[in-house]
Design an enzyme around this catalytic site. Structure first.
Site, PDB file in Angstrom:
ATOM      1  N   LYS A 143      76.368  68.793  14.344  1.00  0.00           N
ATOM      2  CA  LYS A 143      76.660  68.506  12.464  1.00  0.00           C
ATOM      3  C   LYS A 143      76.634  67.123  11.837  1.00  0.00           C
ATOM      4  O   LYS A 143      76.087  66.343  10.139  1.00  0.00           O
ATOM      5  CB  LYS A 143      78.600  68.389  12.606  1.00  0.00           C
ATOM      6  CG  LYS A 143      79.401  68.532  11.241  1.00  0.00           C
ATOM      7  CD  LYS A 143      78.967  70.410  10.939  1.00  0.00           C
ATOM      8  CE  LYS A 143      79.939  70.551   9.639  1.00  0.00           C
ATOM      9  NZ  LYS A 143      79.905  71.776   9.387  1.00  0.00           N
TER      10      LYS A 143
ATOM     11  N   GLY B  40      78.533  67.289  36.934  1.00  0.00           N
ATOM     12  CA  GLY B  40      79.056  68.829  36.801  1.00  0.00           C
ATOM     13  C   GLY B  40      80.358  68.692  37.931  1.00  0.00           C
ATOM     14  O   GLY B  40      80.728  67.509  38.946  1.00  0.00           O
TER      15      GLY B  40
ATOM     16  N   HIS C 244      79.096  57.344  34.938  1.00  0.00           N
ATOM     17  CA  HIS C 244      78.530  57.843  33.814  1.00  0.00           C
ATOM     18  C   HIS C 244      77.776  57.218  32.589  1.00  0.00           C
ATOM     19  O   HIS C 244      78.972  56.147  32.148  1.00  0.00           O
ATOM     20  CB  HIS C 244      79.781  59.197  32.991  1.00  0.00           C
ATOM     21  CG  HIS C 244      79.863  59.793  33.929  1.00  0.00           C
ATOM     22  ND1 HIS C 244      79.749  60.754  33.629  1.00  0.00           N
ATOM     23  CD2 HIS C 244      80.693  60.041  34.851  1.00  0.00           C
ATOM     24  CE1 HIS C 244      79.760  62.305  34.859  1.00  0.00           C
ATOM     25  NE2 HIS C 244      80.482  61.565  35.108  1.00  0.00           N
TER      26      HIS C 244
ATOM     27  N   VAL D 299      78.065  72.270   3.301  1.00  0.00           N
ATOM     28  CA  VAL D 299      77.935  71.352   4.366  1.00  0.00           C
ATOM     29  C   VAL D 299      76.571  71.612   4.975  1.00  0.00           C
ATOM     30  O   VAL D 299      75.312  71.771   4.490  1.00  0.00           O
ATOM     31  CB  VAL D 299      77.760  70.305   5.190  1.00  0.00           C
ATOM     32  CG1 VAL D 299      77.171  68.876   5.877  1.00  0.00           C
ATOM     33  CG2 VAL D 299      79.790  69.669   4.877  1.00  0.00           C
ATOM     34  N   ASP D 300      76.728  72.673   5.942  1.00  0.00           N
ATOM     35  CA  ASP D 300      75.328  73.175   6.530  1.00  0.00           C
ATOM     36  C   ASP D 300      75.023  74.301   5.612  1.00  0.00           C
ATOM     37  O   ASP D 300      73.665  74.411   5.096  1.00  0.00           O
ATOM     38  CB  ASP D 300      76.066  74.570   7.607  1.00  0.00           C
ATOM     39  CG  ASP D 300      76.824  73.537   9.112  1.00  0.00           C
ATOM     40  OD1 ASP D 300      76.877  72.601   8.410  1.00  0.00           O
ATOM     41  OD2 ASP D 300      77.540  74.729   9.156  1.00  0.00           O
TER      42      ASP D 300
ATOM     43  N   CYS E  93      76.259  61.402  38.182  1.00  0.00           N
ATOM     44  CA  CYS E  93      76.704  61.792  39.038  1.00  0.00           C
ATOM     45  C   CYS E  93      76.962  63.202  39.976  1.00  0.00           C
ATOM     46  O   CYS E  93      76.051  62.760  40.624  1.00  0.00           O
ATOM     47  CB  CYS E  93      78.185  62.686  37.971  1.00  0.00           C
ATOM     48  SG  CYS E  93      79.724  62.625  39.007  1.00  0.00           S
ATOM     49  N   TYR E  94      76.440  64.478  39.425  1.00  0.00           N
ATOM     50  CA  TYR E  94      76.409  65.485  40.271  1.00  0.00           C
ATOM     51  C   TYR E  94      74.717  65.870  40.808  1.00  0.00           C
ATOM     52  O   TYR E  94      74.290  65.934  41.784  1.00  0.00           O
ATOM     53  CB  TYR E  94      76.689  66.544  39.399  1.00  0.00           C
ATOM     54  CG  TYR E  94      76.389  68.500  40.606  1.00  0.00           C
ATOM     55  CD1 TYR E  94      77.349  68.310  40.883  1.00  0.00           C
ATOM     56  CD2 TYR E  94      76.082  68.006  40.110  1.00  0.00           C
ATOM     57  CE1 TYR E  94      77.149  69.913  41.287  1.00  0.00           C
ATOM     58  CE2 TYR E  94      74.591  69.686  40.925  1.00  0.00           C
ATOM     59  CZ  TYR E  94      76.039  71.065  42.123  1.00  0.00           C
ATOM     60  OH  TYR E  94      76.030  71.674  42.364  1.00  0.00           O
TER      61      TYR E  94
ATOM     62  N   SER F 154      77.432  78.476   0.015  1.00  0.00           N
ATOM     63  CA  SER F 154      79.089  78.449  -0.164  1.00  0.00           C
ATOM     64  C   SER F 154      79.232  77.668  -0.347  1.00  0.00           C
ATOM     65  O   SER F 154      80.568  77.118  -0.898  1.00  0.00           O
ATOM     66  CB  SER F 154      79.261  79.114   1.548  1.00  0.00           C
ATOM     67  OG  SER F 154      79.014  78.164   2.055  1.00  0.00           O
TER      68      SER F 154
ATOM     69  N   GLU G 146      76.995  58.038  29.886  1.00  0.00           N
ATOM     70  CA  GLU G 146      77.063  58.289  28.584  1.00  0.00           C
ATOM     71  C   GLU G 146      78.428  57.945  27.910  1.00  0.00           C
ATOM     72  O   GLU G 146      78.689  58.154  26.381  1.00  0.00           O
ATOM     73  CB  GLU G 146      76.197  59.671  28.532  1.00  0.00           C
ATOM     74  CG  GLU G 146      77.547  60.771  29.346  1.00  0.00           C
ATOM     75  CD  GLU G 146      77.400  60.768  30.547  1.00  0.00           C
ATOM     76  OE1 GLU G 146      76.496  59.655  31.039  1.00  0.00           O
ATOM     77  OE2 GLU G 146      77.656  61.257  31.677  1.00  0.00           O
TER      78      GLU G 146
END
Ligand code: XMP
Length: 528
Positions: free
Chosen positions: A384, A55, A186, A244-245, A81-82, A241, A188
């Protein structure tokens, strides 16, 4: 909760979503929760493990993001981290105010005392604190990514320092008995090459997770949930439509409740070449779904006739969607639920106290009253790429699963000026050539969106000794992470030249081709 879950507490860090993604990549379901409501949520849901994010604030500031650590008793916790600083401070350690910021690559040096283990000579408590349990010992790369100001000066009682860097004496600490681990860097981000091992050790060796969350398990779980929510008789209206979603959402509902998933597809004539046919073939043919496809080209072109202002065009398309629903009310009424393809990033952004409001594109004007049904959002837990994987597992064609984002008003915002069937045809054909060539040449990788648009001007050319006075096509291809910013793709010149030549030769009415080099900002991705 009925499956293993890791909560990632968000303290406003720029990588928090990335932590969630990394955990999911390891096959563990993970959710981000804001720090403001984290304690209650953890108390109530008892996740299998918790990760505390980074953060931007200082833990020493009044009013800085905080957490009641007593809720974490008995829950394996990795603090980054934070989070690493906050955990030290709240459990009785000490954090020092920064005199400068540390940002960039550092080399992690595992603490020697944490590496020497003689199982026979050390007692259980000591053994737990040493190497075999350290998250950071024996990594394949000791390079780590740092981005912090304050740092931990003293660890809480019972904790062991397990690594340092030349500028950060307490880069990692842990208390294996309590299953609490802190890292200043980090794990990640990709700049920490072996960060994945740290997460893996935490999740599997320390928190005892199995890592069996997959597309298949997601599908199974959602099907059960949908059946339970909808009941044995309920019907769900799914507007598809072609994107994809909505396609994945509809495929999931069809699998869960068969023809009680009422799929509605409005073919407005403003999709790309071949896409409307593919929707009908996939849902009506392949899935044998209860598909109601309304062919409404005349209605949309009629409403767009004479309009050139972009906002008026968008509004006209949105209104016509509503008209279609109203006109077909008889066939559509009787549904108890409306399915929406909301994804996890939208859920996070709308629930976060720190994130900016999501950009909403109102594709459909005010819906008629009978369409105000209970909402079902089966994809609201997915990113996604996870949606794409679910789509593949459900048997959607690859073309559909990989489809790029496409604006709701469709080609109406890519045909500048008045939208006529003829101008849409020119745009569709040029678009088809552009994207087919990129695909054939393997140059479509990493592209966020690529399309052709038609400009509202004319220019002079010469073809077969004849003067032409026709319209130009603009090609646009951008790279982007989230559509908020974008950059033009560096397409090889010979490819662009080849595409331009094909378009001018094959698309009647086009005599010039441009390539748009503008980034967003200041331009937008779409031309209108
Ligand atoms: P802009 O043009 O604002 O687009 O840079 C950002 C992203 O949003 C898509 N877009 C839309 N999507 N309805 C949508 O559902 C719309 O009206 C709309 N307008 C733009 C655009 O394709 C890009 O991915």
């Amino acid at each position: 909760m009925n499956h293993e879950t890791v909560f990632v507490v968000d303290f406003g860090g720029q990588y928090t979503q990335l932590i969630v993604r990394r955990v999911r990549e390891l096959g563990v379901y993970s959710e981000m929760i804001p720090w403001t409501t984290a304690a209650d949520k953890i108390r109530q849901d008892r996740p299998t493990a918790v990760i505390l994010s980074g953060g931007p604030r200082s833990v020493l500031e009044t009013g800085a993001p905080d957490l009641d650590f007593s809720v974490l008793d008995g829950i394996p916790t990795l603090a980054i981290c934070y989070g690493h600083q906050l955990m030290a401070l709240r459990l009785g350690g000490c954090v020092e105010k920064a005199t400068h910021k540390e940002y960039g690559y550092r080399t992690l040096v595992p603490t020697p005392s944490g590496l020497v283990v003689n199982e026979e000579e050390v007692g259980e408590a000591e053994r737990l604190r040493t190497k075999p349990h350290s998250l950071v010992a024996g990594l394949s790369s000791n390079q780590v990514w740092m981005s912090h100001g304050d740092q931990v000066l003293e660890v809480p009682e019972g904790f062991t320092v397990t690594a340092s860097t030349d500028s950060c004496p307490i880069a990692a600490y842990e208390n294996v008995g309590q299953k609490r681990f802190g890292v200043q860097f980090h794990p990640e981000v990709s700049h920490t090459p072996d960060g994945r091992s740290i997460l893996r050790r935490f999740l599997f060796d320390q928190a005892g997770l199995k890592g069996d969350w997959t597309s298949e398990s997601f599908i199974e779980e959602q099907i059960a949930k949908i059946r339970e929510t909808v009941g044995p008789e309920g019907k769900v209206l799914c507007a598809v439509s072609g994107g994809v979603d909505s396609s994945v959402m509809a495929a999931l509902l069809i699998q869960a409740i068969g023809d009680r998933a009422v799929c509605v597809f409005v073919d407005h004539g403003l999709l790309r070449k071949g896409e409307a046919e593919q929707v009908v073939e996939t849902f009506g043919g392949h899935f044998q779904a209860n598909l109601k496809a309304f062919y409404e080209h005349d209605r949309f072109f009629g409403a767009l006739s004479g309009l050139t202002d972009p906002e008026k065009k968008r509004k006209a398309v949105g209104e016509q969607f509503v008209r279609v629903f109203e006109d077909h009310a008889n066939e559509l009424q009787g549904c108890d639920f409306l399915a929406q393809g909301t994804l996890y990033p939208d859920v996070i952004e709308s629930g976060s106290p720190t994130a900016a409001k999501i950009k909403t594109h109102h594709n459909v004007g005010g819906l008629p009253d009978w369409m105000r049904m209970k909402l079902i959002e089966p994809l609201r837990w997915l990113f996604k790429d996870e949606v794409r994987n679910v789509g593949r597992k459900l048997g959607l064609p690859e073309d559909m699963v990989e489809r790029e984002p496409f604006p709701g008003p469709g080609l109406a915002v890519r045909v500048l000026g008045e939208v006529t069937p003829e101008r849409v045809r020119m745009t569709q054909e040029a678009d088809w050539i552009f994207r087919s060539v990129l695909k054939e040449r393997g140059q479509n990788k990493g592209i966020w969106q690529s399309y052709a648009a038609l400009l509202d001007v004319r220019s002079v050319g010469v073809m077969g000794d004849e003067r032409t006075y026709e319209q130009p096509i603009v090609l646009r291809a951008v790279e982007s992470e989230d559509a908020m910013t974008a950059r033009a793709v560096n397409i090889p010149f010979d490819t662009l030249e080849h595409i331009a030549s094909r378009i001018v030769n094959e698309v009647q009415g086009v005599n010039r081709v441009f390539y748009d080099l503008t980034s967003k900002p200041p331009a937008t991705i779409e031309l209108e």
